[in-house]
Design an enzyme around this catalytic site. Structure first.
Site, mmCIF file in Angstrom:
data_model
loop_
_atom_site.group_PDB
_atom_site.id
_atom_site.type_symbol
_atom_site.label_atom_id
_atom_site.label_comp_id
_atom_site.label_asym_id
_atom_site.label_seq_id
_atom_site.Cartn_x
_atom_site.Cartn_y
_atom_site.Cartn_z
ATOM 1 N N ASP A 1 -155.564 75.147 -25.906
ATOM 2 C CA ASP A 1 -154.536 74.025 -25.530
ATOM 3 C C ASP A 1 -154.770 73.457 -24.296
ATOM 4 O OD1 ASP A 1 -152.745 72.075 -26.123
ATOM 5 O OD2 ASP A 1 -150.927 73.351 -25.840
ATOM 6 N N GLY A 2 -154.598 72.137 -24.051
ATOM 7 C CA GLY A 2 -154.911 71.702 -22.747
ATOM 8 C C GLY A 2 -156.069 70.625 -22.482
ATOM 9 N N ARG B 1 -160.180 61.627 -24.270
ATOM 10 C CA ARG B 1 -159.682 63.058 -24.767
ATOM 11 C C ARG B 1 -160.835 63.837 -25.427
ATOM 12 N NH1 ARG B 1 -154.440 64.351 -25.268
ATOM 13 N NH2 ARG B 1 -155.000 65.395 -27.138
ATOM 14 N N ASN C 1 -153.285 68.809 -37.065
ATOM 15 C CA ASN C 1 -154.145 67.871 -36.230
ATOM 16 C C ASN C 1 -154.783 66.628 -36.916
ATOM 17 O OD1 ASN C 1 -155.396 70.808 -34.060
ATOM 18 N ND2 ASN C 1 -153.708 69.419 -33.712
ATOM 19 N N SER D 1 -146.899 77.758 -32.477
ATOM 20 C CA SER D 1 -147.591 76.420 -33.262
ATOM 21 C C SER D 1 -148.308 76.849 -34.485
ATOM 22 C CB SER D 1 -148.323 75.555 -32.377
ATOM 23 O OG SER D 1 -147.721 75.033 -31.251
HETATM 24 C C1 FPP Z 1 -155.476 71.309 -28.339
HETATM 25 O O1 FPP Z 1 -155.726 70.714 -26.932
HETATM 26 C C2 FPP Z 1 -156.880 71.462 -28.708
HETATM 27 C C3 FPP Z 1 -157.392 71.156 -29.963
HETATM 28 C C4 FPP Z 1 -156.654 70.439 -30.793
HETATM 29 C C5 FPP Z 1 -158.940 71.271 -30.020
HETATM 30 C C6 FPP Z 1 -159.784 72.396 -29.674
HETATM 31 C C7 FPP Z 1 -160.854 72.572 -29.938
HETATM 32 C C8 FPP Z 1 -161.834 72.712 -29.239
HETATM 33 C C9 FPP Z 1 -161.629 73.122 -27.656
HETATM 34 C C10 FPP Z 1 -163.350 72.625 -29.753
HETATM 35 C C11 FPP Z 1 -163.913 74.091 -29.859
HETATM 36 C C12 FPP Z 1 -165.171 74.084 -30.484
HETATM 37 C C13 FPP Z 1 -165.661 74.959 -31.328
HETATM 38 C C14 FPP Z 1 -167.112 75.084 -31.843
HETATM 39 C C15 FPP Z 1 -164.727 76.045 -31.986
HETATM 40 P P1 FPP Z 1 -154.752 69.264 -26.909
HETATM 41 O O2 FPP Z 1 -155.860 68.206 -27.159
HETATM 42 O O3 FPP Z 1 -153.655 69.347 -27.773
HETATM 43 O O4 FPP Z 1 -154.453 69.268 -25.349
HETATM 44 P P2 FPP Z 1 -153.291 68.523 -24.751
HETATM 45 O O5 FPP Z 1 -151.989 69.331 -25.029
HETATM 46 O O6 FPP Z 1 -153.538 68.321 -23.373
HETATM 47 O O7 FPP Z 1 -153.251 67.038 -25.077
#
Ligand code: FPP
Length: 225
Positions: free
Chosen positions: A2-3, A15, A50, A181
């Site tokens: 997350d983040g 993003r 998501n 979550s």
């Molecule tokens: C949540 O942060 C993150 C996700 C929904 C996506 C996570 C995926 C990756 C890091 C890619 C990984 C790649 C592989 C190959 C496994 P957020 O977008 O909700 O962050 P925020 O809370 O700051 O908006």
């Protein structure tokens, strides 16, 4: 993981750029887990919820998964050590077919790896996982393959995406939120939790060390005294 979004916004980036940086962190930390000899690790990459995100963000994430799996395949073809066994954890329905195929190929190709299992949770939801297990068990009872009395906790564990793997000892959530979550809700019954404000793209090997050291100080009683 997350983040990513906040990490990007703080830098005036899209993003999707945050997810790209997050994918780099995923590579670094999964490799480090293998180096540490961790038996099994699961990264929550995309939840069943998501899909509600803007289409361009969903597409960017699907591309990141594809790129990672293609690169892993390339590296293996060149006989480079991937170092871990890749497994998909999630519902393959509604997923791009090409991605499902890539996961299958990578799972098969890395199946003989004896080290760390890296589960990538995509289109994953803990409730959906348990519902799916209940359906599969009901189907077996209906077909006479098992009786209602045969159903115990191990039966349910064996029907989850993580079947055959140990329950997580430690669950780390970066990004400053203190909630689960819908992640591994069956498997985490006795897990220790570690919450940190660090945004996922900034998470380092040292942060994983800190989480593990903190975990080592916990007194796990599993309901006993
Ligand atoms: C949540 O942060 C993150 C996700 C929904 C996506 C996570 C995926 C990756 C890091 C890619 C990984 C790649 C592989 C190959 C496994 P957020 O977008 O909700 O962050 P925020 O809370 O700051 O908006």
């Amino acid at each position: 993981m997350d983040g990513n979004g906040r990490w990007a916004t703080a830098r005036g980036l899209e993003r999707a750029q945050g997810h790209k940086a997050g994918a780099q962190t995923f590579r670094a930390i999964s490799t480090y887990c293998a180096k540490l000899g961790i038996e099994s690790v699961t990264f929550y990459a995309f939840s069943t919820e998501n899909w509600k995100r803007p289409e361009n963000e969903v597409n960017a994430l699907m591309k990141l998964f594809r790129d990672f799996l293609e690169e892993a395949q390339e590296r293996e073809k060149e006989n480079e050590e991937i170092g871990f066994h890749i497994k998909f954890a999630g519902d393959t329905a509604n997923m791009p077919e090409e991605l499902v195929n890539l996961f299958e190929i990578c799972e098969k190709r890395s199946a003989d790896k004896t080290g760390t299992t890296v589960n990538i949770a995509v289109n994953y939801g803990g409730r959906a996982e348990i519902t799916n297990a209940a359906r599969r068990i009901a189907e077996k009872v209906k077909n006479g393959e098992m009786t209602v009395d045969d159903i115990d906790e191990d039966t349910i564990s064996s029907m989850l995406y993580t079947a055959g793997q140990p329950d997580p000892d430690l669950i780390i959530r970066p990004g400053g939120e203190s909630r689960i979550s819908n992640f591994l809700i069956w498997q985490s019954a006795y897990s220790e939790f570690y919450f940190t404000d660090i945004l996922w793209p900034d998470f380092t090997e040292d942060d994983l060390d800190r989480a593990i050291i903190d975990f080592c100080s916990r007194n796990r009683r599993f309901g006993a005294v």
